[in-house]
Design a protein around this motif. Structure first.
Motif, short mmCIF file in Angstrom:
data_model
loop_
_atom_site.label_atom_id
_atom_site.label_comp_id
_atom_site.label_asym_id
_atom_site.label_seq_id
_atom_site.Cartn_x
_atom_site.Cartn_y
_atom_site.Cartn_z
N ARG A 346 0.83 -1.20 0.00
CA ARG A 346 0.00 0.00 0.00
C ARG A 346 0.87 1.26 0.00
O ARG A 346 0.53 2.26 -0.63
CB ARG A 346 -0.92 -0.01 1.21
N THR A 347 2.01 1.20 0.66
CA THR A 347 2.90 2.36 0.73
C THR A 347 3.61 2.61 -0.58
O THR A 347 3.68 3.74 -1.05
CB THR A 347 3.95 2.15 1.84
N PHE A 348 4.12 1.54 -1.20
CA PHE A 348 5.02 1.72 -2.34
C PHE A 348 4.44 1.35 -3.71
O PHE A 348 4.98 1.76 -4.72
CB PHE A 348 6.29 0.90 -2.12
N ARG A 349 3.36 0.58 -3.76
CA ARG A 349 2.85 0.14 -5.05
C ARG A 349 2.42 1.31 -5.92
O ARG A 349 2.59 1.33 -7.13
CB ARG A 349 1.66 -0.81 -4.86
N ALA A 350 1.86 2.36 -5.29
CA ALA A 350 1.40 3.53 -6.04
C ALA A 350 2.42 4.65 -6.02
O ALA A 350 2.10 5.80 -6.27
CB ALA A 350 0.07 4.01 -5.46
N GLY A 351 3.67 4.31 -5.71
CA GLY A 351 4.71 5.33 -5.71
C GLY A 351 4.63 6.25 -4.52
O GLY A 351 4.98 7.42 -4.58
N GLY A 352 4.16 5.68 -3.40
CA GLY A 352 4.05 6.50 -2.19
C GLY A 352 5.39 6.90 -1.67
O GLY A 352 6.34 7.04 -2.39
N GLY A 353 5.52 7.06 -0.38
CA GLY A 353 6.82 7.48 0.10
C GLY A 353 6.93 7.55 1.59
O GLY A 353 7.92 8.02 2.10
N ALA A 354 5.91 7.14 2.33
CA ALA A 354 6.04 7.14 3.77
C ALA A 354 7.14 6.19 4.15
O ALA A 354 7.24 5.08 3.62
CB ALA A 354 4.74 6.74 4.43
N PRO A 355 8.03 6.57 5.07
CA PRO A 355 9.15 5.70 5.41
C PRO A 355 8.73 4.40 6.05
O PRO A 355 7.80 4.37 6.83
CB PRO A 355 9.98 6.56 6.38
N VAL A 356 9.39 3.34 5.69
CA VAL A 356 9.15 2.03 6.31
C VAL A 356 10.31 1.73 7.22
O VAL A 356 11.43 1.55 6.79
CB VAL A 356 9.03 0.93 5.24
#
Length: 363
Positions: A346-356
């Motif tokens: 959910r964070t990265f599939r759409a090119g998000g960017g919240a830190p993991v």
């Protein structure tokens, strides 16, 4: 020169309102994440250039830079001595630290009180006092002494160059020093081992902020591996091995091509015609971790890639990455990254960017 290096960007205004630290820019309110690199007298020019090279690369789908990197000093703009036969001119004073989302401290060799007694100089203490609470902090090599002397690492894990780890631990006994890893990610504070491990650390932060695909593209353009196996143990001086001794390289290459299958230690050892005991010892010498740890690391990286770049179900990703079941993959990703597979996608599939957050610590 890479063609992307020639792109120009309009200067960002100095009066912007700082975004919450460690948060990557969002498309609906775009502002590049500001990285301030603290240049101290006696710095290593190579280390100073690492953040500029790595964070200067990533761009969003509109071609906008995802990071803005500035170099600052503890004094007003002017020359800063290096450990080479030249000085550099730094265009920002300590006030730049107050607007940073991430502050990086490279190593320096002219900070006697810091290295000898674990005490900050007055001007360094005053500069660090300008850093906003919650700002992400990172160090390269012995830059960790600065963070430690400021009391920021007490009770926390950290690393530094393997040759300096013992001295660092004696000077700062309240810090959990791990001399075997390339970097330690403890959330809002990250520390790296010597020199080139700063590249590993900066790529890790890009990966944490924007995902594997962005970090891999930065690594490709920089012509460095996106992820180095093992830790510092492989770089510690040992007796020169017999050139006739077999290597574990072939077994590792074979394993990477068969991650989706069950892989036993004896299978890898057989690829090199070694006993399990000899193979395990040789593997640790070459890679710095055990074969089991290495396999898990590779499977986590495969799962991250598939979660980011495909629409495969979580069950299918787990099978293709070699975890066998979604539950097993969930446990390993939770341990390594602190999130579930669904949350990571959910964070990265759409090119998000919240830190993991990552508990990887470079292993």
């Amino acid at each position: 020169m890479d063609p992307a290096d020639r792109a120009s960007d309009a200067p960002a205004p100095d009066d912007r309102t700082p975004a919450p630290s460690s948060r990557a820019p969002r498309a609906d309110a775009f502002r590049p994440h500001r990285v301030a690199v603290l240049a101290l007298d006696g710095l290593l020019p190579f280390e100073l250039g690492i953040p500029h090279r790595i964070f200067g690369r990533p761009r969003d789908r509109h071609g906008r830079r995802l990071y803005e990197v500035v170099t600052c000093s503890v004094r007003p703009p002017g020359p800063v001595e290096t450990d080479a036969d030249f000085a550099i001119h730094v265009g920002h004073g300590p006030e730049a630290l107050a607007t940073a989302d991430t502050v990086i401290v490279p190593a320096s060799y002219e900070l006697g009180p810091v290295y000898e007694r674990g005490e900050l100089t007055d001007e360094l203490a005053a500069a660090l006092a300008l850093v906003r609470p919650g700002t992400r902090l990172a160090s390269i090599c012995t830059g960790v002494y600065v963070l430690a002397a400021a009391g920021l690492l007490d009770g926390r894990p950290a690393t530094t160059h393997w040759a300096d780890a013992g001295r660092f631990q004696r000077l700062f006994p309240r810090i959990g020093v791990d001399p075997d890893v390339l970097f330690v990610d403890d959330g809002d504070i990250l520390t790296s081992a010597g020199v080139a491990a700063g590249i590993d650390l900066c790529l890790h932060m890009v990966r944490r902020d924007h995902g594997t695909a962005v970090a891999n593209e930065v690594a490709r353009r920089t012509v460095v591996p996106p992820h180095r196996d093992g830790g510092q143990a492989q770089y510690i001086r040992r007796p020169v091995p017999d050139p006739q001794q077999a290597s574990t390289t072939g077994a590792r290459a074979w394993a990477l091509g068969h991650l989706h299958e069950p892989i036993q230690l004896r299978d890898m050892a057989a690829r090199e015609s070694m006993s399990v005991r000899t193979f395990t010892r040789r593997f640790r010498e070459e890679v710095g971790v055990s074969p089991g740890q290495w396999l898990t690391q590779q499977r986590v990286e495969r799962a991250r890639h598939l979660l980011e770049s495909t629409d495969l179900s979580v069950d299918r990703v787990a099978r293709d990455a070699g975890f066998g079941s979604a539950q097993s993959m969930r446990q390993h990703l939770q341990a390594a990254l602190g999130v579930t597979p669904t949350a990571y996608r959910r964070t990265f599939r759409a090119g998000g960017g919240a830190p993991v957050p990552s508990a990887s610590a470079g292993r």
